[in-house]
Design an enzyme around this catalytic site. Structure first.
Site, PDB file in Angstrom:
ATOM      1  N   LYS A 107       0.808  -1.218   0.000  1.00 48.13           N
ATOM      2  CA  LYS A 107       0.000   0.000   0.000  1.00 48.13           C
ATOM      3  C   LYS A 107       0.841   1.268   0.000  1.00 48.13           C
ATOM      4  O   LYS A 107       0.317   2.351  -0.243  1.00 48.13           O
ATOM      5  CB  LYS A 107      -0.983  -0.034   1.157  1.00 48.13           C
ATOM      6  CG  LYS A 107      -1.998  -1.157   0.964  1.00 48.13           C
ATOM      7  CD  LYS A 107      -3.066  -1.178   2.008  1.00 48.13           C
ATOM      8  CE  LYS A 107      -4.124  -2.211   1.714  1.00 48.13           C
ATOM      9  NZ  LYS A 107      -3.766  -3.560   2.191  1.00 48.13           N
TER      10      LYS A 107
HETATM   11  C1  LIG Z   1      -4.575  -4.582   1.876  1.00 50.15           C
HETATM   12  C2  LIG Z   1      -3.849  -5.875   1.859  1.00 50.15           C
HETATM   13  C3  LIG Z   1      -4.287  -6.942   1.072  1.00 50.15           C
HETATM   14  C4  LIG Z   1      -5.563  -6.856   0.264  1.00 50.15           C
HETATM   15  O1  LIG Z   1      -5.436  -5.976  -0.830  1.00 50.15           O
HETATM   16  P1  LIG Z   1      -6.741  -5.456  -1.592  1.00 50.15           P
HETATM   17  O2  LIG Z   1      -6.247  -4.495  -2.592  1.00 50.15           O
HETATM   18  O3  LIG Z   1      -7.599  -4.812  -0.544  1.00 50.15           O
HETATM   19  O4  LIG Z   1      -7.388  -6.648  -2.181  1.00 50.15           O
HETATM   20  C5  LIG Z   1      -3.534  -8.093   1.039  1.00 50.15           C
HETATM   21  N1  LIG Z   1      -2.416  -8.216   1.767  1.00 50.15           N
HETATM   22  C6  LIG Z   1      -1.965  -7.229   2.562  1.00 50.15           C
HETATM   23  C7  LIG Z   1      -0.738  -7.443   3.364  1.00 50.15           C
HETATM   24  C8  LIG Z   1      -2.655  -6.014   2.625  1.00 50.15           C
HETATM   25  O5  LIG Z   1      -2.196  -5.046   3.422  1.00 50.15           O
END
Ligand SMILES: *Cc1c(COP(=O)(O)O)cnc(C)c1O
Length: 434
Positions: A107
Protein backbone atom coordinates in the site's frame (compact mmCIF):
# COMPACT_ATOMS: atom_id res chain seq x y z
CA UNK A 1 -9.21 12.19 -18.81
CA UNK A 2 -12.72 12.08 -17.40
CA UNK A 3 -13.83 9.71 -14.67
CA UNK A 4 -17.29 8.20 -14.54
CA UNK A 5 -19.09 6.55 -11.64
CA UNK A 6 -19.70 2.78 -11.70
CA UNK A 7 -23.30 3.58 -10.72
CA UNK A 8 -23.58 5.82 -13.78
CA UNK A 9 -26.16 8.19 -12.28
CA UNK A 10 -23.95 11.29 -11.98
CA UNK A 11 -21.90 13.13 -14.60
CA UNK A 12 -18.24 12.51 -15.28
CA UNK A 13 -15.63 14.49 -13.36
CA UNK A 14 -12.01 15.52 -13.86
CA UNK A 15 -9.09 13.61 -12.32
CA UNK A 16 -8.69 16.37 -9.76
CA UNK A 17 -12.32 16.08 -8.67
CA UNK A 18 -12.18 12.30 -8.64
CA UNK A 19 -9.11 12.40 -6.38
CA UNK A 20 -10.57 15.01 -4.03
CA UNK A 21 -14.03 13.42 -3.87
CA UNK A 22 -12.82 9.83 -3.52
CA UNK A 23 -16.30 8.38 -4.02
CA UNK A 24 -18.83 9.59 -6.59
CA UNK A 25 -22.00 11.31 -5.32
CA UNK A 26 -24.12 8.30 -6.30
CA UNK A 27 -21.85 6.09 -4.11
CA UNK A 28 -20.25 4.58 -7.21
CA UNK A 29 -16.51 4.21 -7.72
CA UNK A 30 -14.71 6.34 -10.24
CA UNK A 31 -13.41 4.71 -13.41
CA UNK A 32 -11.29 6.32 -16.14
CA UNK A 33 -13.32 6.81 -19.31
CA UNK A 34 -10.63 5.06 -21.37
CA UNK A 35 -7.97 2.45 -20.72
CA UNK A 36 -5.25 3.00 -23.27
CA UNK A 37 -2.97 0.23 -24.45
CA UNK A 38 0.78 0.77 -24.39
CA UNK A 39 2.52 0.39 -27.75
CA UNK A 40 4.22 -2.85 -28.77
CA UNK A 41 7.60 -1.06 -28.78
CA UNK A 42 7.18 -0.46 -25.06
CA UNK A 43 6.74 -4.17 -24.39
CA UNK A 44 9.60 -5.09 -26.75
CA UNK A 45 12.03 -3.06 -24.66
CA UNK A 46 10.45 -3.25 -21.24
CA UNK A 47 13.18 -5.47 -19.78
CA UNK A 48 15.70 -2.71 -20.46
CA UNK A 49 13.75 -0.20 -18.38
CA UNK A 50 13.92 0.41 -14.63
CA UNK A 51 10.89 0.19 -12.34
CA UNK A 52 10.66 3.99 -12.27
CA UNK A 53 10.95 4.31 -16.05
CA UNK A 54 8.28 1.67 -16.64
CA UNK A 55 5.97 3.27 -14.09
CA UNK A 56 6.33 6.68 -15.65
CA UNK A 57 5.24 5.31 -19.04
CA UNK A 58 2.22 3.65 -17.42
CA UNK A 59 1.41 6.78 -15.40
CA UNK A 60 1.35 8.89 -18.57
CA UNK A 61 -1.46 6.70 -19.92
CA UNK A 62 -3.53 7.34 -16.80
CA UNK A 63 -2.61 10.87 -15.78
CA UNK A 64 -0.76 12.35 -18.76
CA UNK A 65 -3.64 14.55 -19.88
CA UNK A 66 -4.10 16.06 -16.42
CA UNK A 67 -0.60 16.47 -15.03
CA UNK A 68 2.28 18.02 -17.03
CA UNK A 69 4.96 15.50 -17.89
CA UNK A 70 7.72 16.98 -15.73
CA UNK A 71 5.45 17.10 -12.66
CA UNK A 72 4.17 13.60 -13.26
CA UNK A 73 7.68 12.26 -13.58
CA UNK A 74 8.60 13.82 -10.26
CA UNK A 75 5.47 12.34 -8.62
CA UNK A 76 6.24 8.87 -9.92
CA UNK A 77 9.97 8.89 -9.19
CA UNK A 78 9.45 10.32 -5.73
CA UNK A 79 6.74 7.74 -4.94
CA UNK A 80 8.92 4.83 -6.02
CA UNK A 81 11.98 5.43 -3.91
CA UNK A 82 12.12 1.66 -3.35
CA UNK A 83 12.12 -1.45 -5.49
CA UNK A 84 9.50 -4.16 -6.07
CA UNK A 85 11.73 -7.10 -6.96
CA UNK A 86 10.76 -10.52 -8.28
CA UNK A 87 12.34 -13.27 -6.19
CA UNK A 88 12.60 -16.93 -7.14
CA UNK A 89 10.95 -19.28 -4.62
CA UNK A 90 10.90 -22.68 -6.33
CA UNK A 91 10.87 -24.22 -9.85
CA UNK A 92 8.08 -22.21 -11.40
CA UNK A 93 6.98 -19.89 -8.62
CA UNK A 94 8.20 -16.37 -7.97
CA UNK A 95 7.39 -13.82 -5.31
CA UNK A 96 6.75 -10.21 -6.31
CA UNK A 97 7.94 -8.50 -3.14
CA UNK A 98 5.90 -5.38 -2.60
CA UNK A 99 7.10 -4.63 0.91
CA UNK A 100 10.30 -2.68 0.32
CA UNK A 101 8.64 0.69 0.99
CA UNK A 102 8.61 2.72 4.21
CA UNK A 103 5.76 0.83 5.95
CA UNK A 104 6.57 -2.59 4.48
CA UNK A 105 3.34 -3.30 2.59
CA UNK A 106 2.28 -2.82 -1.03
CA UNK A 107 0.00 0.00 0.00
CA UNK A 108 3.02 2.29 0.15
CA UNK A 109 2.90 2.51 -3.65
CA UNK A 110 -0.67 3.82 -3.85
CA UNK A 111 -0.51 5.68 -0.55
CA UNK A 112 2.61 7.63 -1.47
CA UNK A 113 1.39 8.38 -4.97
CA UNK A 114 -1.98 9.60 -3.76
CA UNK A 115 -0.42 11.84 -1.09
CA UNK A 116 1.78 13.44 -3.72
CA UNK A 117 -0.94 13.83 -6.33
CA UNK A 118 -3.37 15.33 -3.83
CA UNK A 119 -0.81 17.85 -2.58
CA UNK A 120 -0.06 18.68 -6.21
CA UNK A 121 -3.74 19.43 -6.85
CA UNK A 122 -4.09 21.39 -3.61
CA UNK A 123 -1.13 23.69 -4.20
CA UNK A 124 -2.18 27.18 -3.21
CA UNK A 125 -5.36 25.94 -1.51
CA UNK A 126 -6.01 27.65 1.83
CA UNK A 127 -8.67 25.35 3.28
CA UNK A 128 -7.66 22.24 5.19
CA UNK A 129 -8.47 19.00 3.41
CA UNK A 130 -9.41 16.06 5.60
CA UNK A 131 -8.45 12.62 4.41
CA UNK A 132 -10.55 9.81 5.88
CA UNK A 133 -9.17 6.32 5.63
CA UNK A 134 -10.49 3.03 6.96
CA UNK A 135 -7.85 0.39 7.48
CA UNK A 136 -7.77 -3.33 8.09
CA UNK A 137 -4.12 -2.89 9.04
CA UNK A 138 -1.79 -1.76 6.29
CA UNK A 139 -3.60 1.04 4.48
CA UNK A 140 -3.58 3.25 7.57
CA UNK A 141 0.16 3.24 7.91
CA UNK A 142 0.88 3.64 4.20
CA UNK A 143 -1.49 6.58 3.89
CA UNK A 144 -0.55 8.19 7.21
CA UNK A 145 3.16 7.95 6.48
CA UNK A 146 2.60 9.17 2.94
CA UNK A 147 0.83 12.31 4.20
CA UNK A 148 2.83 12.90 7.37
CA UNK A 149 3.76 16.56 7.72
CA UNK A 150 2.06 17.62 4.46
CA UNK A 151 0.70 21.15 4.92
CA UNK A 152 -3.04 21.71 4.56
CA UNK A 153 -3.97 18.04 4.94
CA UNK A 154 -5.22 16.23 8.04
CA UNK A 155 -5.53 12.45 8.01
CA UNK A 156 -8.03 10.46 10.11
CA UNK A 157 -7.26 6.76 10.24
CA UNK A 158 -10.18 4.55 11.36
CA UNK A 159 -9.21 1.08 12.46
CA UNK A 160 -11.02 -1.81 14.17
CA UNK A 161 -10.13 -2.11 17.84
CA UNK A 162 -8.12 -5.23 18.62
CA UNK A 163 -8.17 -6.49 15.03
CA UNK A 164 -4.86 -5.17 13.72
CA UNK A 165 -1.41 -6.39 14.75
CA UNK A 166 0.60 -4.42 17.30
CA UNK A 167 3.15 -3.40 14.69
CA UNK A 168 0.47 -2.28 12.26
CA UNK A 169 -1.17 -0.20 14.98
CA UNK A 170 2.10 1.44 16.00
CA UNK A 171 2.70 2.54 12.43
CA UNK A 172 -0.24 4.94 12.42
CA UNK A 173 -0.92 5.70 16.10
CA UNK A 174 2.51 7.02 16.99
CA UNK A 175 2.97 9.67 14.31
CA UNK A 176 1.18 12.72 15.77
CA UNK A 177 1.36 15.94 13.73
CA UNK A 178 -1.40 15.91 11.10
CA UNK A 179 -2.36 12.28 11.70
CA UNK A 180 -5.21 11.27 14.05
CA UNK A 181 -5.90 7.59 14.73
CA UNK A 182 -9.47 6.56 15.63
CA UNK A 183 -9.96 3.21 17.30
CA UNK A 184 -13.44 2.03 16.33
CA UNK A 185 -15.29 -0.47 18.50
CA UNK A 186 -16.24 -2.62 15.51
CA UNK A 187 -14.85 -4.40 12.45
CA UNK A 188 -13.12 -3.14 9.31
CA UNK A 189 -16.48 -3.16 7.55
CA UNK A 190 -17.82 -0.78 10.21
CA UNK A 191 -14.83 1.53 9.63
CA UNK A 192 -15.41 1.45 5.90
CA UNK A 193 -19.11 2.17 6.37
CA UNK A 194 -18.37 5.17 8.61
CA UNK A 195 -16.06 6.62 5.98
CA UNK A 196 -18.46 6.02 3.10
CA UNK A 197 -21.39 7.46 5.05
CA UNK A 198 -19.37 10.55 5.95
CA UNK A 199 -18.90 11.37 2.27
CA UNK A 200 -22.63 11.35 1.72
CA UNK A 201 -23.52 13.39 4.79
CA UNK A 202 -24.66 16.88 3.78
CA UNK A 203 -23.91 18.48 7.13
CA UNK A 204 -20.35 17.17 7.14
CA UNK A 205 -19.79 18.12 3.53
CA UNK A 206 -20.96 21.65 4.29
CA UNK A 207 -18.56 22.03 7.21
CA UNK A 208 -15.45 20.17 6.05
CA UNK A 209 -13.57 19.28 2.87
CA UNK A 210 -13.38 15.51 2.98
CA UNK A 211 -11.59 13.00 0.81
CA UNK A 212 -10.85 9.31 1.02
CA UNK A 213 -7.56 7.50 0.69
CA UNK A 214 -8.94 3.99 0.50
CA UNK A 215 -8.41 1.99 -2.65
CA UNK A 216 -11.72 3.46 -3.77
CA UNK A 217 -9.63 6.54 -4.61
CA UNK A 218 -8.31 6.39 -8.16
CA UNK A 219 -5.02 7.97 -7.13
CA UNK A 220 -4.34 5.08 -4.80
CA UNK A 221 -5.69 2.33 -6.90
CA UNK A 222 -4.35 3.00 -10.43
CA UNK A 223 -0.63 3.27 -9.48
CA UNK A 224 -0.83 -0.32 -8.28
CA UNK A 225 -0.69 -1.28 -11.95
CA UNK A 226 2.96 -0.11 -12.03
CA UNK A 227 4.45 -3.16 -10.35
CA UNK A 228 2.63 -5.68 -12.51
CA UNK A 229 4.50 -4.23 -15.50
CA UNK A 230 7.72 -4.27 -13.54
CA UNK A 231 7.18 -7.92 -12.60
CA UNK A 232 6.80 -8.78 -16.27
CA UNK A 233 9.96 -6.84 -17.17
CA UNK A 234 11.99 -8.61 -14.52
CA UNK A 235 10.71 -12.02 -15.69
CA UNK A 236 11.62 -11.06 -19.25
CA UNK A 237 15.17 -10.47 -18.04
CA UNK A 238 15.17 -14.09 -16.95
CA UNK A 239 13.90 -15.18 -20.36
CA UNK A 240 10.29 -15.75 -19.25
CA UNK A 241 7.80 -14.16 -21.63
CA UNK A 242 4.66 -16.29 -21.81
CA UNK A 243 2.17 -18.22 -19.74
CA UNK A 244 2.50 -16.01 -16.69
CA UNK A 245 -0.13 -16.40 -13.98
CA UNK A 246 -0.45 -13.71 -11.30
CA UNK A 247 -1.86 -14.66 -7.92
CA UNK A 248 -3.14 -11.82 -5.78
CA UNK A 249 -4.00 -12.11 -2.08
CA UNK A 250 -7.22 -10.14 -2.06
CA UNK A 251 -9.44 -8.30 0.39
CA UNK A 252 -10.92 -5.13 -1.01
CA UNK A 253 -9.74 -6.15 -4.50
CA UNK A 254 -7.95 -2.91 -5.36
CA UNK A 255 -4.69 -4.70 -6.02
CA UNK A 256 -6.19 -7.32 -8.32
CA UNK A 257 -8.29 -4.76 -10.18
CA UNK A 258 -5.12 -2.78 -10.92
CA UNK A 259 -3.71 -5.98 -12.42
CA UNK A 260 -6.76 -6.32 -14.64
CA UNK A 261 -6.17 -2.75 -15.82
CA UNK A 262 -2.56 -3.63 -16.62
CA UNK A 263 -3.74 -6.53 -18.73
CA UNK A 264 -6.21 -4.31 -20.58
CA UNK A 265 -3.26 -2.04 -21.33
CA UNK A 266 -1.57 -4.93 -23.07
CA UNK A 267 0.41 -6.67 -20.34
CA UNK A 268 0.59 -10.34 -21.35
CA UNK A 269 -0.76 -12.07 -18.27
CA UNK A 270 -2.41 -15.40 -18.95
CA UNK A 271 -4.81 -15.25 -16.02
CA UNK A 272 -5.23 -13.89 -12.53
CA UNK A 273 -5.93 -15.72 -9.34
CA UNK A 274 -7.86 -14.13 -6.50
CA UNK A 275 -6.65 -15.73 -3.28
CA UNK A 276 -9.00 -15.23 -0.35
CA UNK A 277 -9.00 -16.19 3.29
CA UNK A 278 -12.30 -17.30 4.82
CA UNK A 279 -13.85 -14.05 3.65
CA UNK A 280 -14.63 -15.73 0.36
CA UNK A 281 -17.33 -13.53 -1.15
CA UNK A 282 -15.61 -13.21 -4.52
CA UNK A 283 -14.60 -16.88 -4.52
CA UNK A 284 -18.29 -17.73 -4.15
CA UNK A 285 -19.21 -15.24 -6.85
CA UNK A 286 -16.80 -16.91 -9.25
CA UNK A 287 -18.42 -20.27 -8.51
CA UNK A 288 -22.05 -19.21 -8.60
CA UNK A 289 -22.37 -15.85 -10.33
CA UNK A 290 -24.01 -14.47 -7.19
CA UNK A 291 -22.41 -11.68 -5.25
CA UNK A 292 -23.49 -11.98 -1.63
CA UNK A 293 -21.65 -9.71 0.80
CA UNK A 294 -21.53 -10.86 4.42
CA UNK A 295 -20.11 -9.57 7.68
CA UNK A 296 -16.35 -10.16 7.69
CA UNK A 297 -14.77 -12.76 9.94
CA UNK A 298 -11.34 -12.25 11.46
CA UNK A 299 -8.47 -14.41 10.23
CA UNK A 300 -4.67 -14.51 10.49
CA UNK A 301 -4.48 -12.73 7.12
CA UNK A 302 -6.30 -9.78 8.65
CA UNK A 303 -5.74 -7.26 5.85
CA UNK A 304 -8.06 -9.40 3.72
CA UNK A 305 -10.89 -9.57 6.26
CA UNK A 306 -13.37 -7.80 4.04
CA UNK A 307 -17.00 -8.83 3.71
CA UNK A 308 -18.06 -6.47 0.92
CA UNK A 309 -15.04 -5.71 -1.26
CA UNK A 310 -15.35 -2.16 -2.60
CA UNK A 311 -13.46 -2.67 -5.81
CA UNK A 312 -15.65 -5.52 -6.94
CA UNK A 313 -17.87 -2.83 -8.46
CA UNK A 314 -14.94 -1.89 -10.68
CA UNK A 315 -14.41 -5.49 -11.80
CA UNK A 316 -18.10 -5.80 -12.69
CA UNK A 317 -17.91 -2.55 -14.62
CA UNK A 318 -14.72 -3.57 -16.43
CA UNK A 319 -16.42 -6.69 -17.78
CA UNK A 320 -19.92 -5.29 -18.30
CA UNK A 321 -21.26 -7.35 -15.40
CA UNK A 322 -20.62 -10.58 -17.31
CA UNK A 323 -19.92 -13.49 -14.99
CA UNK A 324 -18.57 -15.47 -17.94
CA UNK A 325 -16.13 -12.73 -18.91
CA UNK A 326 -14.91 -12.35 -15.32
CA UNK A 327 -14.47 -16.10 -14.91
CA UNK A 328 -12.40 -16.15 -18.09
CA UNK A 329 -9.94 -13.66 -16.55
CA UNK A 330 -9.62 -14.94 -13.04
CA UNK A 331 -9.93 -17.96 -10.81
CA UNK A 332 -10.66 -17.97 -7.12
CA UNK A 333 -9.23 -19.92 -4.22
CA UNK A 334 -10.02 -19.66 -0.54
CA UNK A 335 -8.07 -20.86 2.50
CA UNK A 336 -8.78 -21.40 6.16
CA UNK A 337 -6.36 -20.19 8.82
CA UNK A 338 -5.16 -23.78 9.29
CA UNK A 339 -4.33 -24.04 5.57
CA UNK A 340 -2.54 -20.68 5.64
CA UNK A 341 -0.42 -21.78 8.61
CA UNK A 342 0.44 -25.04 6.92
CA UNK A 343 1.56 -23.53 3.63
CA UNK A 344 3.49 -20.72 5.30
CA UNK A 345 5.49 -23.28 7.27
CA UNK A 346 6.01 -25.50 4.23
CA UNK A 347 7.36 -22.67 2.07
CA UNK A 348 9.66 -21.60 4.89
CA UNK A 349 10.94 -25.10 5.61
CA UNK A 350 11.18 -26.40 2.03
CA UNK A 351 12.32 -23.36 0.10
CA UNK A 352 13.91 -21.20 2.75
CA UNK A 353 11.54 -18.37 1.88
CA UNK A 354 9.33 -16.71 4.46
CA UNK A 355 6.05 -15.33 3.13
CA UNK A 356 3.61 -13.39 5.30
CA UNK A 357 0.14 -14.90 5.90
CA UNK A 358 -1.37 -12.94 2.97
CA UNK A 359 1.33 -13.84 0.47
CA UNK A 360 1.04 -17.44 1.65
CA UNK A 361 -2.52 -17.64 0.29
CA UNK A 362 -1.28 -16.37 -3.07
CA UNK A 363 1.49 -18.95 -3.09
CA UNK A 364 -0.82 -21.82 -2.23
CA UNK A 365 -3.26 -20.95 -4.98
CA UNK A 366 -0.40 -21.10 -7.49
CA UNK A 367 0.70 -24.48 -6.21
CA UNK A 368 -2.80 -25.78 -6.83
CA UNK A 369 -3.52 -23.98 -10.05
CA UNK A 370 -0.36 -23.88 -12.20
CA UNK A 371 -0.31 -26.13 -15.26
CA UNK A 372 2.77 -27.50 -17.03
CA UNK A 373 4.76 -24.80 -18.75
CA UNK A 374 3.23 -21.96 -16.74
CA UNK A 375 5.10 -19.61 -14.45
CA UNK A 376 3.39 -18.21 -11.38
CA UNK A 377 4.00 -14.98 -9.53
CA UNK A 378 2.36 -14.33 -6.19
CA UNK A 379 2.16 -10.84 -4.82
CA UNK A 380 3.96 -10.77 -1.49
CA UNK A 381 1.90 -7.94 -0.12
CA UNK A 382 3.63 -7.30 3.21
CA UNK A 383 6.80 -8.16 5.10
CA UNK A 384 6.27 -11.13 7.45
CA UNK A 385 7.55 -9.08 10.38
CA UNK A 386 4.35 -7.01 10.21
CA UNK A 387 2.71 -10.16 11.56
CA UNK A 388 5.52 -11.36 13.80
CA UNK A 389 3.25 -12.78 16.49
CA UNK A 390 1.24 -14.87 14.04
CA UNK A 391 4.23 -15.97 11.99
CA UNK A 392 6.37 -16.92 14.99
CA UNK A 393 3.56 -19.11 16.28
CA UNK A 394 3.88 -21.01 13.00
CA UNK A 395 7.62 -21.24 12.43
CA UNK A 396 8.92 -20.78 15.98
CA UNK A 397 9.72 -17.86 18.24
CA UNK A 398 12.77 -15.83 17.28
CA UNK A 399 12.63 -16.80 13.61
CA UNK A 400 11.30 -13.53 12.25
CA UNK A 401 13.78 -10.69 12.19
CA UNK A 402 12.43 -7.19 12.62
CA UNK A 403 13.64 -4.79 9.92
CA UNK A 404 15.12 -1.54 11.23
CA UNK A 405 12.22 0.49 9.79
CA UNK A 406 9.70 -1.47 11.87
CA UNK A 407 11.80 -1.39 15.01
CA UNK A 408 11.73 2.42 14.86
CA UNK A 409 7.92 2.47 14.83
CA UNK A 410 7.76 0.14 17.83
CA UNK A 411 9.55 2.72 19.99
CA UNK A 412 6.76 5.31 19.61
CA UNK A 413 3.83 5.81 22.00
CA UNK A 414 0.33 4.79 20.87
CA UNK A 415 -2.11 7.70 20.73
CA UNK A 416 -5.63 7.05 19.50
CA UNK A 417 -9.18 8.23 20.04
CA UNK A 418 -11.70 5.55 20.97
CA UNK A 419 -15.05 5.78 19.16
CA UNK A 420 -18.19 3.65 18.84
CA UNK A 421 -19.25 2.29 15.47
CA UNK A 422 -22.29 4.60 15.36
CA UNK A 423 -22.17 7.11 12.56
CA UNK A 424 -23.62 9.90 14.74
CA UNK A 425 -20.65 9.68 17.08
CA UNK A 426 -18.23 9.85 14.19
CA UNK A 427 -20.03 12.82 12.67
CA UNK A 428 -20.07 14.70 15.98
CA UNK A 429 -16.39 14.02 16.39
CA UNK A 430 -15.54 15.33 12.93
CA UNK A 431 -17.74 18.40 13.29
CA UNK A 432 -15.89 19.30 16.48
CA UNK A 433 -12.64 19.31 14.50
CA UNK A 434 -13.97 21.79 11.96
C1 LIG B 1 -4.58 -4.58 1.88
C2 LIG B 1 -3.85 -5.88 1.86
C3 LIG B 1 -4.29 -6.94 1.07
C4 LIG B 1 -5.56 -6.86 0.26
O1 LIG B 1 -5.44 -5.98 -0.83
P1 LIG B 1 -6.74 -5.46 -1.59
O2 LIG B 1 -6.25 -4.50 -2.59
O3 LIG B 1 -7.60 -4.81 -0.54
O4 LIG B 1 -7.39 -6.65 -2.18
C5 LIG B 1 -3.53 -8.09 1.04
N1 LIG B 1 -2.42 -8.22 1.77
C6 LIG B 1 -1.96 -7.23 2.56
C7 LIG B 1 -0.74 -7.44 3.36
C8 LIG B 1 -2.66 -6.01 2.63
O5 LIG B 1 -2.20 -5.05 3.42
Amino acid sequence: MKYYSTNKSVSEVSLKDAVIKGLADDKGLFMPERIEALPQSFFDNIHKLSFQEISFEVAKKFFGEDVPEADLKELVYDTLCFDCPVVHVNDTIYSLELWHGPTLAFKDVGGRFMARLLSYFLKGNTEQVNVLVATSGDTGSAVANGFLGVDGIHVYVLYPKGLVSEIQEKQFTTLGQNITAIEVDGTFDDCQRLVKTAFLDQELKAGLTLTSANSINVARFLPQAFYYFNAYARLREKGITDDIVMSVPSGNFGNLTAGLFAKKMGLPIKRFIAANNENDIVYKYLQSGKYEPRASVSTIANAMDVGDPSNFARILDLFDHSHEAIKAEMKGYRYSDAEIREVLKAVHDNYDYLPDPHGATGYKALEEDLQDGEVGVFLETAHPAKFTETVEKIIGVGNVSLPEKLAEFMKGEKLSIPLSKEFDDFRDFLLKQA
